[in-house]
Motif scaffolding. Sequence first.
Motif: not given
Length: 361
Positions: A182-186
């Motif tokens: 869920e925080r792959y973009g980070d």
Amino acid sequence: MSLEPRAFWAGRSVFVTGHTGFKGSWLSLWLASLGARVHGYALAAPTEPSLFETARVADRLASSTTGDIADLDRLRSALVRSEASVLFHLAAQPLVRDSYRLPLETLETNVLGTARALEAARSVPSLRAVVVVTTDKCYENREWCWGYREDERLGGHDPYSSSKACAELVTAAYRRSFFPPERYGDHGVAVATARAGNVIGGGDWASDRLVPDCLKALAEGRAVPVRNPASIRPWQHVLEPLSGYLLLARRLVEEGPDLGEAWNFGPAEEDDRPVEYLVRRLCSLWGGGRYEAARSDGLHEAGYLRLDCSKARSRLSWRPKWNLDEALERTVAWHRAYLRGDDLQALCLEQIADYEGASRS
């Protein structure tokens, strides 16, 4: 199953822990043949002779760092310098029987070593995919006739199997804690594990392993010692699971964290054969030989083990290419070439090319 596209791997920086081992050497040569810049981190080759030395694997590497997986600072430094986008973690104590003799060393290497590899991965901005290699023996073996699926209970009777089950749990914890989908973009890193069967192939000289022991006995004109002739294992050529690791890593880079989970890469069901079949076939391919019962030392060994690879077939379009007879033929041919003094790097690359061009018979 499509071939690994050279356009994806060419020029890509890839880091391989355990690159001096049997599987790691084959993987490093395959990656180099695809044009990747391969950086290795491992202890010296674990056997004498070794595939790493006889096939001159170091000649095809961008860098090779000699280091212990327990040395986090050295590991992290080498990984950061490589600017890798893909990490394959293969460094391990890989033998069940050695784990009875060295239980603490096995747990240290296989459990904390995995944790250190993942900890080092947190410091690499260029990283996009991590594939942690465990084993089919990470499952709680119930001696049943069905293949184990990725969501089956983990376990392990012996220290080796238990350590690999723990490595799966460590990887899952790091994925959830530091590389959550869920925080792959980070963070931009997808993490998966890969579980394979009993691999065979040219260049394996590990002790207390059936095929290396067979080939050594046949070359020396001795009877092949067989401890458990009725035990059934998921035998496969080493290139089979490696093709799965390569495919999985590429898909993790291209598609992100949706594939960041556990994956089985085992043989077709008809290639789950008893030990006695394997030994008879090796003797036949060698041109003669015999085997004899070896006294059991009482150490527990699984009697029946099978993998269900339907998830990899369905979601990755992966399937094995070489049946067991082909795998055994390739293995015997490799070792005969070794005894003749042939160019073994060229033979490895030839077998890789043949595998890439093969279709399941």
